[in-house]
Design a protein around this motif. Structure first.
Motif, short mmCIF file in Angstrom:
data_model
loop_
_atom_site.label_atom_id
_atom_site.label_comp_id
_atom_site.label_asym_id
_atom_site.label_seq_id
_atom_site.Cartn_x
_atom_site.Cartn_y
_atom_site.Cartn_z
N LEU A 172 0.74 -1.38 -0.08
CA LEU A 172 0.04 0.01 0.02
C LEU A 172 0.86 1.22 0.11
O LEU A 172 0.40 2.35 0.21
CB LEU A 172 -0.95 -0.13 1.20
N SER A 173 1.99 1.19 -0.27
CA SER A 173 2.91 2.24 -0.25
C SER A 173 2.59 3.42 -1.09
O SER A 173 2.98 4.76 -0.81
CB SER A 173 4.71 1.69 -0.42
N VAL A 174 2.05 3.09 -2.29
CA VAL A 174 1.59 4.17 -3.05
C VAL A 174 0.74 5.09 -2.69
O VAL A 174 0.46 6.44 -2.95
CB VAL A 174 0.86 3.73 -4.36
N LEU A 175 0.24 4.66 -1.38
CA LEU A 175 -0.94 5.82 -0.81
C LEU A 175 -0.39 7.04 -0.37
O LEU A 175 -0.74 7.96 -0.22
CB LEU A 175 -1.47 4.86 0.40
N SER A 176 1.06 6.88 0.25
CA SER A 176 1.74 8.00 0.48
C SER A 176 1.85 9.17 -0.51
O SER A 176 2.43 10.19 -0.25
CB SER A 176 2.88 7.57 1.06
N HIS A 177 1.77 8.72 -1.72
CA HIS A 177 2.01 9.83 -2.91
C HIS A 177 0.66 9.96 -3.62
O HIS A 177 0.64 10.60 -4.59
CB HIS A 177 2.94 9.14 -3.72
N SER A 178 -0.43 9.89 -2.88
CA SER A 178 -1.78 10.03 -3.39
C SER A 178 -2.32 11.41 -2.95
O SER A 178 -1.92 11.98 -1.93
CB SER A 178 -2.56 8.85 -3.26
N ASN A 179 -3.38 11.96 -3.74
CA ASN A 179 -4.32 12.84 -3.28
C ASN A 179 -5.46 12.60 -2.68
O ASN A 179 -6.42 13.47 -2.49
CB ASN A 179 -4.65 13.64 -4.53
#
Length: 251
Positions: A172-179
């Motif tokens: 779920l690491s991509v969540l930290s770069h989401s809006n």
């Protein structure tokens, strides 16, 4: 829309159309099921359709371009059709069930809500997201092959995600770069620890609410998730009511 769904069912021996006493021009919501291949050109008689469900087999989809009020489309086809020449400028909500709907790229340009469901072999959902440049809400349901979420950073308008039955999800690491503002999840990431799950969700920069109580049927991880949020001073971000689909859609 308050109107109940009208139905048009076509089987090998005949057909049954139930409009609840309405004239075709008054129908706003219609479900079309074809056991045999159905030419849906008859939809010209329904010019004010706002919500349409197409199931099983159909042809003649070019007629959809004439439905200027169409905003909600559900596809659950058993034989793909070509959407290459189809542009639905008012379409905002697209619900795709199964993997036999054909290349739906032309339908994605203007949608704001995308629901992907029961795609058993799909591992990467990026092809559905790249053309959906105006996407605001994403609902992923019963995608057993998905292990990672795609890059969400490029989806500038995406502010809400709902996940259901993504058991193999392990990153779920991509969540930290989401809006994102809102994150709701049920029955996901079976092998991801409570700590890592909580950490990934709390890393969402602009998080306003998260629903995580149902990540397991047993609730075994939720106590630890609550503690992690509490230790970080973020308990107020746990908003379980947004897990309800009606509430989520209203965000």
């Amino acid at each position: 829309m308050d109107q109940n769904f009208c139905t048009a069912v076509f089987w090998r021996g005949g057909e049954k159309i139930d409009l609840h006493g309405l004239e075709p021009e008054a129908v706003r919501c219609l479900s079309v099921t074809g056991e045999r291949k159905v030419n849906i050109s008859f939809l010209r008689a329904y010019p004010n359709l706002e919500e349409l469900t197409l199931m099983e087999k159909c042809e003649g989809v070019e007629v959809l371009c004439e439905l200027k009020q169409l905003r909600y489309l559900t596809l659950w086809l058993s034989a793909p059709v070509s959407w290459e020449q189809i542009h639905l400028s008012n379409l905002r909500v697209l619900h795709l069930r199964g993997e036999k709907n054909g290349d739906v790229t032309p339908l994605l340009a203007d949608i704001t809500v995308l629901h992907l469901e029961e795609m058993r072999k799909v591992e990467d959902i990026s092809p559905f997201l790249i053309p959906a440049v105006h996407l605001q809400k994403l609902y992923l349901q019963s995608l057993p092959a998905v292990q990672t979420l795609p890059n969400l950073e490029l989806l500038c308008d995406l502010y809400a995600i709902k996940l259901y039955e993504l058991h193999k999800l392990n990153d779920l690491s991509v969540l930290s770069h989401s809006n994102l503002y809102y994150f709701a999840a049920s029955l996901i990431a079976d092998k991801l620890s409570a700590g890592r799950l909580a950490e990934a969700v709390m890393a969402i920069p602009n998080l306003k609410g998260a629903a995580l109580e149902r990540v397991d049927r047993s609730g075994r991880r939720y106590g630890q998730i609550q503690k992690a949020f509490s230790d970080a001073g973020k308990s107020a971000l746990l908003c379980e009511e947004i897990s309800n689909l009606t509430t989520w859609l209203s965000l």
